[in-house]
Design an enzyme around this catalytic site. Structure first.
Site, short mmCIF file in Angstrom:
data_model
loop_
_atom_site.label_atom_id
_atom_site.label_comp_id
_atom_site.label_asym_id
_atom_site.label_seq_id
_atom_site.Cartn_x
_atom_site.Cartn_y
_atom_site.Cartn_z
N ASP B 11 1.75 47.25 50.75
CA ASP B 11 2.03 46.87 49.37
C ASP B 11 2.03 48.14 48.52
O ASP B 11 1.05 48.89 48.53
CB ASP B 11 0.94 45.92 48.85
CG ASP B 11 1.09 44.53 49.45
OD1 ASP B 11 2.17 44.23 49.99
OD2 ASP B 11 0.12 43.75 49.37
N ASP B 130 6.29 32.06 51.27
CA ASP B 130 4.86 31.81 51.07
C ASP B 130 4.67 30.31 51.08
O ASP B 130 5.19 29.61 50.20
CB ASP B 130 4.40 32.38 49.72
CG ASP B 130 4.47 33.90 49.70
OD1 ASP B 130 4.24 34.52 50.76
OD2 ASP B 130 4.75 34.48 48.63
#
Lengths: 206, 252
Positions: B11, B130
């Site tokens: 990330d 997700d």
């Protein structure tokens, strides 16, 4: 200088970077004069065969490329660039290639068992072809390289320098005199891939 | 035979890897370029860069980081985060990304996946979903797992693949961060309906979780994780040695 032919198919940043990483003077080009000046030529490619074959012709680079190959300059086709070296492809119809290696490009679904995913995406091992020890740029049995493909080349085994097993043995690397091709992406295959590019940079000029 | 892939996920915010990392032989543990090189040298089969920048300045920095990484790292690179148009595809592909993963962008804009697949090929387009259980149903969540879209996940993922996505990253919100193993039930449900590679994400806590994943769900092609690799809890090399010992096809 190594010339990477830019004919509007795919991104060449990684490929260019990989030659820089092994210390080679490299140029991404759409200028036929560069092919004359170059010591070696790379024919890259991603996407569909028909579109790429058309773009290569309309780019004005196909004829000069064939002329340089005829003069004995080493050329390496990568992925779809390798498939373009063959006589014809059966990807969505029937399309003519550069015919530098006699053979056909066909859907891998014709030869691999049902249930395997297509495209083959991922790292698979190289198996050396029968004539590799003479002239090939693939030196080591069993090394892993990165594949992304739904079609593969089918040709006389005398041209095959390496295969990979994906339910069936598929052509992974080919050679016909000064014409080389790899189905996988050496620029995405870590150190093994860089070594294969290095080996191509070391093959003697005809 | 083709190998199962192990994929660390980084990330990145404002040019730095967000989750703190802790490695010897690594001077700048928050440098995405350094960390990418480290993983590439230590057995990672692929890398995912996730851009969690909010500002346009941050986005420019991310693009430059990507370029620098692609100059130095020669394994496949997937980029995600903030991809909402084909322009975004172009932006990251021209900097050396090999695949682009879309998430909220594909929910908001149903034509994004088919358009991108037509322009760049399916091999380039990754649907990253997700997913969380809501009232006994799998739901797709948007905006980094914050918003329930009320979309049923399995049929939606299948539709994305039918529309041209060439790979699926399935991130289970239910198991993410829990470190008790991947969400095998959810992964099987997706693996049963798509014929493209499925990458498992969310829940890995130890080597054993990967072994269970690949042994239990053969349709899963890759395992993705972040913190257990970053914190050095699992070394990719150790994981792969163990996979090989368990007769799981792996690149060593």
């Amino acid at each position: 200088m190594i010339a990477i032919i830019n004919y509007g198919v795919g991104n060449l940043f990684s490929l260019e970077s990989s030659f820089n990483a092994i210390g080679e003077d490299v140029k991404v080009t759409s200028d036929p004069e560069d092919l004359k000046r170059a010591e070696r030529i790379i024919l890259p490619g991603v996407g569909a065969f028909e579109d790429a074959a058309k773009k290569l012709k309309s780019s004005g680079m196909a004829e000069p490329l064939l002329a340089e190959v005829k003069r004995g300059k080493p050329i390496l086709g990568i992925c779809l660039g390798m498939q373009l070296l063959f006589t014809k492809s059966f990807e969505f119809g029937e399309h003519e290639g550069l015919n530098l290696i006699p053979g056909e490009v066909r859907y891998i679904g014709e030869v691999i068992p049902a249930g395997l995913k297509i495209p083959q995406i991922g790292w698979n091992a190289l198996q050396l072809g029968i004539r590799n020890e003479e002239v090939g740029i693939i030196k080591n049995e069993g090394e892993y390289v990165y594949f992304v493909h739904s079609y593969a080349a089918f040709c006389d085994e005398k041209f095959i320098t390496a295969t990979t097993n994906y339910g069936a043995d598929l052509t992974a690397a080919v050679q016909n005199k000064n014409v080389y091709g790899v189905q996988f992406h050496p620029e995405k295959s870590g150190k093994v891939g860089l070594n294969i590019l290095r080996a191509f940079c070391e093959v003697s000029l005809c | 035979m083709i190998t199962k892939r192990i994929i660390p996920c980084l990330d990145v915010r404002d040019g730095r890897v967000v989750k703190g990392v802790n490695f010897e032989n690594l001077n700048d543990v928050n440098s995405p370029v350094e960390l990418a090189k480290f993983y590439s040298d230590n057995g990672a089969d692929e890398l995912v860069f996730y851009d969690i920048t909010a500002s346009s300045d941050g986005r420019k920095i991310f693009t430059e980081i990507l370029r620098e990484t692609a100059r130095n790292v020669f394994i496949p690179l997937t980029v995600g985060g903030g991809i909402s148009s084909v322009k975004d595809f172009e932006r990251v592909l021209s900097c050396g990304a090999d695949k682009v993963s879309v998430n909220t962008g594909a929910i908001k804009n149903p034509t994004l996946i088919p358009e991108a697949a037509k322009l760049y090929g399916s091999q380039c387009v990754v649907i990253s979903a997700d997913v969380k259980r809501v009232d006994g149903e799998f739901h797709v969540f948007a905006r980094g797992g914050r918003d329930d879209t009320n979309i049923e996940a399995i049929s939606w993922i299948k539709k994305c693949v039918d529309n041209g996505a060439g790979e699926v990253v399935l991130n289970s919100i239910d198991t993410d961060g829990v470190k008790k193993g991947f969400d095998l039930e959810m992964l099987k449900a997706v693996g049963d309906v798509v014929s493209v590679p499925v990458i498992a994400s969310g829940g890995a806590g130890c080597i054993e979780d990967f072994i269970t994943l690949f042994k239990t769900i053969p349709s899963v092609d890759a395992g993705l994780a972040a913190s257990i690799f970053h914190f050095g809890e699992v070394s990719i090399q150790d994981l792969k040695v163990r996979m090989k010992a368990e007769n799981i096809s792996v690149r060593l």
